[in-house]
Write a protein that holds these residues in place. Structure first.
Motif, PDB file in Angstrom:
ATOM      1  N   ASP A  96       0.988  -1.140  -0.203  1.00  0.00           N
ATOM      2  CA  ASP A  96      -0.093  -0.024  -0.211  1.00  0.00           C
ATOM      3  C   ASP A  96       0.865   1.292  -0.088  1.00  0.00           C
ATOM      4  O   ASP A  96       0.432   2.414  -0.575  1.00  0.00           O
ATOM      5  N   PHE A  97       2.367   1.624   0.716  1.00  0.00           N
ATOM      6  CA  PHE A  97       2.934   2.525   0.729  1.00  0.00           C
ATOM      7  C   PHE A  97       3.654   2.728  -0.571  1.00  0.00           C
ATOM      8  O   PHE A  97       3.613   3.709  -1.002  1.00  0.00           O
ATOM      9  N   PHE A  98       4.697   1.560  -0.792  1.00  0.00           N
ATOM     10  CA  PHE A  98       4.390   1.358  -2.347  1.00  0.00           C
ATOM     11  C   PHE A  98       3.852   1.860  -3.524  1.00  0.00           C
ATOM     12  O   PHE A  98       4.028   3.307  -4.551  1.00  0.00           O
ATOM     13  N   VAL A  99       2.726   1.490  -3.177  1.00  0.00           N
ATOM     14  CA  VAL A  99       1.700   1.897  -4.185  1.00  0.00           C
ATOM     15  C   VAL A  99       1.294   3.515  -4.588  1.00  0.00           C
ATOM     16  O   VAL A  99       0.678   4.030  -5.590  1.00  0.00           O
ATOM     17  N   GLU A 100       1.083   3.631  -3.097  1.00  0.00           N
ATOM     18  CA  GLU A 100       0.441   5.362  -3.115  1.00  0.00           C
ATOM     19  C   GLU A 100       2.405   6.342  -3.551  1.00  0.00           C
ATOM     20  O   GLU A 100       1.742   7.351  -4.040  1.00  0.00           O
ATOM     21  N   GLN A 101       2.875   5.363  -3.042  1.00  0.00           N
ATOM     22  CA  GLN A 101       4.331   6.206  -3.526  1.00  0.00           C
ATOM     23  C   GLN A 101       4.652   6.461  -5.481  1.00  0.00           C
ATOM     24  O   GLN A 101       4.500   7.399  -5.857  1.00  0.00           O
ATOM     25  N   LEU A 102       4.268   5.297  -5.877  1.00  0.00           N
ATOM     26  CA  LEU A 102       4.238   5.198  -6.994  1.00  0.00           C
ATOM     27  C   LEU A 102       3.159   6.035  -7.666  1.00  0.00           C
ATOM     28  O   LEU A 102       3.116   6.817  -9.099  1.00  0.00           O
ATOM     29  N   LEU A 103       2.084   6.705  -7.091  1.00  0.00           N
ATOM     30  CA  LEU A 103       0.865   7.289  -7.746  1.00  0.00           C
ATOM     31  C   LEU A 103       1.162   8.662  -7.954  1.00  0.00           C
ATOM     32  O   LEU A 103       1.017   9.623  -8.094  1.00  0.00           O
ATOM     33  N   VAL A 104       1.722   8.523  -6.130  1.00  0.00           N
ATOM     34  CA  VAL A 104       1.989  10.667  -6.185  1.00  0.00           C
ATOM     35  C   VAL A 104       3.487  11.004  -7.223  1.00  0.00           C
ATOM     36  O   VAL A 104       3.456  12.282  -7.900  1.00  0.00           O
ATOM     37  N   SER A 105       4.180   9.923  -7.142  1.00  0.00           N
ATOM     38  CA  SER A 105       5.583   9.977  -7.653  1.00  0.00           C
ATOM     39  C   SER A 105       5.865  10.201  -9.681  1.00  0.00           C
ATOM     40  O   SER A 105       6.166  10.302 -10.281  1.00  0.00           O
ATOM     41  N   HIS A 106       5.182   8.774  -9.181  1.00  0.00           N
ATOM     42  CA  HIS A 106       5.380   8.572 -11.287  1.00  0.00           C
ATOM     43  C   HIS A 106       4.063   8.414 -11.694  1.00  0.00           C
ATOM     44  O   HIS A 106       4.529   8.188 -13.030  1.00  0.00           O
ATOM     45  N   ALA A 107       2.717   8.396 -11.479  1.00  0.00           N
ATOM     46  CA  ALA A 107       1.701   8.359 -11.517  1.00  0.00           C
ATOM     47  C   ALA A 107       0.583   9.325 -11.805  1.00  0.00           C
ATOM     48  O   ALA A 107      -0.157   8.966 -11.069  1.00  0.00           O
ATOM     49  N   ARG A 108       1.266   9.968 -12.160  1.00  0.00           N
ATOM     50  CA  ARG A 108       0.158  11.447 -12.540  1.00  0.00           C
ATOM     51  C   ARG A 108      -1.230  11.659 -12.811  1.00  0.00           C
ATOM     52  O   ARG A 108      -1.310  12.379 -12.783  1.00  0.00           O
ATOM     53  N   THR A 109      -1.038  10.611 -14.027  1.00  0.00           N
ATOM     54  CA  THR A 109      -1.631  10.655 -14.991  1.00  0.00           C
ATOM     55  C   THR A 109      -2.398   9.302 -15.061  1.00  0.00           C
ATOM     56  O   THR A 109      -1.367   8.509 -14.715  1.00  0.00           O
ATOM     57  N   ILE A 110      -3.403   9.225 -16.088  1.00  0.00           N
ATOM     58  CA  ILE A 110      -4.327   7.623 -16.343  1.00  0.00           C
ATOM     59  C   ILE A 110      -3.538   6.942 -17.224  1.00  0.00           C
ATOM     60  O   ILE A 110      -2.992   5.555 -16.896  1.00  0.00           O
ATOM     61  N   GLY A 111      -2.888   8.190 -17.971  1.00  0.00           N
ATOM     62  CA  GLY A 111      -1.834   7.773 -19.111  1.00  0.00           C
ATOM     63  C   GLY A 111       0.088   7.095 -18.652  1.00  0.00           C
ATOM     64  O   GLY A 111       0.304   5.344 -18.239  1.00  0.00           O
TER      65      GLY A 111
END
Length: 128
Positions: A71-86
Protein backbone atom coordinates in the motif's frame (compact mmCIF):
# COMPACT_ATOMS: atom_id res chain seq x y z
CA UNK A 1 24.04 -5.87 -2.62
CA UNK A 2 25.01 -7.62 0.60
CA UNK A 3 23.60 -11.11 0.62
CA UNK A 4 22.41 -10.97 -2.98
CA UNK A 5 22.46 -14.31 -4.74
CA UNK A 6 22.21 -13.12 -8.34
CA UNK A 7 22.30 -10.01 -10.48
CA UNK A 8 19.82 -8.84 -13.09
CA UNK A 9 20.93 -6.33 -15.70
CA UNK A 10 18.17 -3.97 -16.77
CA UNK A 11 18.63 -2.05 -19.99
CA UNK A 12 16.36 0.82 -20.92
CA UNK A 13 16.64 0.57 -24.71
CA UNK A 14 20.40 1.21 -24.71
CA UNK A 15 19.93 4.56 -22.99
CA UNK A 16 20.80 3.54 -19.45
CA UNK A 17 21.48 0.21 -17.85
CA UNK A 18 21.47 -0.81 -14.23
CA UNK A 19 22.48 -3.83 -12.26
CA UNK A 20 19.93 -4.98 -9.72
CA UNK A 21 21.18 -7.33 -7.02
CA UNK A 22 18.48 -9.80 -6.05
CA UNK A 23 17.93 -12.41 -3.38
CA UNK A 24 16.74 -15.75 -4.70
CA UNK A 25 14.74 -16.66 -1.61
CA UNK A 26 12.72 -13.45 -1.41
CA UNK A 27 11.67 -13.04 -5.03
CA UNK A 28 7.90 -13.37 -5.59
CA UNK A 29 7.96 -13.06 -9.39
CA UNK A 30 7.77 -16.17 -11.55
CA UNK A 31 9.28 -14.17 -14.43
CA UNK A 32 12.36 -13.16 -12.41
CA UNK A 33 12.64 -16.64 -10.92
CA UNK A 34 12.93 -18.02 -14.45
CA UNK A 35 15.70 -15.52 -15.24
CA UNK A 36 17.78 -16.61 -12.25
CA UNK A 37 19.17 -19.71 -13.93
CA UNK A 38 19.20 -18.65 -17.57
CA UNK A 39 22.98 -18.25 -17.62
CA UNK A 40 23.30 -22.02 -17.01
CA UNK A 41 21.79 -22.56 -20.43
CA UNK A 42 23.71 -19.88 -22.28
CA UNK A 43 20.95 -17.34 -21.74
CA UNK A 44 21.19 -13.81 -20.51
CA UNK A 45 20.08 -12.19 -17.28
CA UNK A 46 19.44 -8.94 -19.10
CA UNK A 47 15.99 -7.51 -19.69
CA UNK A 48 15.24 -4.52 -21.89
CA UNK A 49 12.50 -2.26 -20.64
CA UNK A 50 10.77 0.75 -22.13
CA UNK A 51 12.73 3.91 -21.20
CA UNK A 52 9.45 5.40 -19.96
CA UNK A 53 9.51 2.80 -17.16
CA UNK A 54 12.89 3.92 -15.77
CA UNK A 55 11.50 6.09 -12.97
CA UNK A 56 9.13 3.52 -11.48
CA UNK A 57 11.04 0.29 -12.11
CA UNK A 58 12.82 0.38 -8.75
CA UNK A 59 9.69 1.00 -6.63
CA UNK A 60 8.03 -1.95 -8.41
CA UNK A 61 11.05 -4.14 -7.64
CA UNK A 62 10.78 -3.20 -3.95
CA UNK A 63 7.21 -4.51 -3.92
CA UNK A 64 8.51 -7.94 -4.92
CA UNK A 65 10.65 -8.11 -1.81
CA UNK A 66 8.51 -6.24 0.73
CA UNK A 67 4.92 -7.27 -0.08
CA UNK A 68 3.75 -6.13 3.35
CA UNK A 69 4.41 -2.53 2.27
CA UNK A 70 2.45 -2.75 -0.99
CA UNK A 71 0.00 0.00 0.00
CA UNK A 72 2.86 2.39 0.82
CA UNK A 73 4.68 1.66 -2.44
CA UNK A 74 1.51 1.98 -4.53
CA UNK A 75 0.79 5.38 -3.00
CA UNK A 76 4.42 6.39 -3.63
CA UNK A 77 4.14 5.28 -7.26
CA UNK A 78 0.95 7.22 -7.88
CA UNK A 79 2.13 10.40 -6.17
CA UNK A 80 5.62 10.43 -7.68
CA UNK A 81 5.36 8.63 -11.01
CA UNK A 82 1.75 8.29 -12.16
CA UNK A 83 0.06 11.65 -12.11
CA UNK A 84 -2.12 10.90 -15.14
CA UNK A 85 -4.13 7.90 -16.27
CA UNK A 86 -1.61 7.30 -19.07
CA UNK A 87 1.26 7.14 -16.59
CA UNK A 88 -0.78 4.84 -14.35
CA UNK A 89 -1.30 2.51 -17.32
CA UNK A 90 2.45 2.52 -17.93
CA UNK A 91 3.07 1.53 -14.28
CA UNK A 92 0.50 -1.24 -14.65
CA UNK A 93 2.11 -2.50 -17.86
CA UNK A 94 5.54 -2.64 -16.22
CA UNK A 95 4.05 -4.44 -13.20
CA UNK A 96 2.50 -7.04 -15.51
CA UNK A 97 5.85 -7.51 -17.25
CA UNK A 98 7.61 -8.01 -13.90
CA UNK A 99 4.86 -10.45 -12.85
CA UNK A 100 3.78 -8.69 -9.68
CA UNK A 101 1.10 -10.57 -7.83
CA UNK A 102 -2.55 -10.00 -6.99
CA UNK A 103 -2.06 -7.93 -3.80
CA UNK A 104 -0.20 -5.29 -5.83
CA UNK A 105 -2.94 -5.06 -8.45
CA UNK A 106 -5.70 -4.97 -5.83
CA UNK A 107 -4.00 -2.05 -4.05
CA UNK A 108 -3.04 -0.36 -7.32
CA UNK A 109 -6.50 -0.50 -8.90
CA UNK A 110 -8.14 0.65 -5.65
CA UNK A 111 -5.80 3.66 -5.57
CA UNK A 112 -6.40 4.38 -9.27
CA UNK A 113 -10.17 4.10 -8.74
CA UNK A 114 -9.95 6.69 -5.96
CA UNK A 115 -8.28 9.11 -8.41
CA UNK A 116 -10.68 8.39 -11.27
CA UNK A 117 -12.70 11.58 -10.96
CA UNK A 118 -9.64 13.82 -10.87
CA UNK A 119 -8.03 12.06 -13.84
CA UNK A 120 -11.19 12.07 -15.94
CA UNK A 121 -10.96 15.87 -16.02
CA UNK A 122 -7.91 15.43 -18.28
CA UNK A 123 -9.54 13.22 -20.92
CA UNK A 124 -9.45 15.99 -23.53
CA UNK A 125 -6.10 17.22 -22.26
CA UNK A 126 -2.74 16.28 -23.82
CA UNK A 127 -1.71 14.64 -20.55
CA UNK A 128 -4.25 11.83 -20.93
Amino acid sequence: AAGATWTLRVDFDGDDSREVHLHREACRSAFLTLLQDTDRFGGSRTVTLDPAWRSFFEPLMRILYIPEAVDFFVEQLLVSHARTIGQALAVSHCAIYLDLDAPFFAAFYAAVRSRRRRWSAFIDDDRF
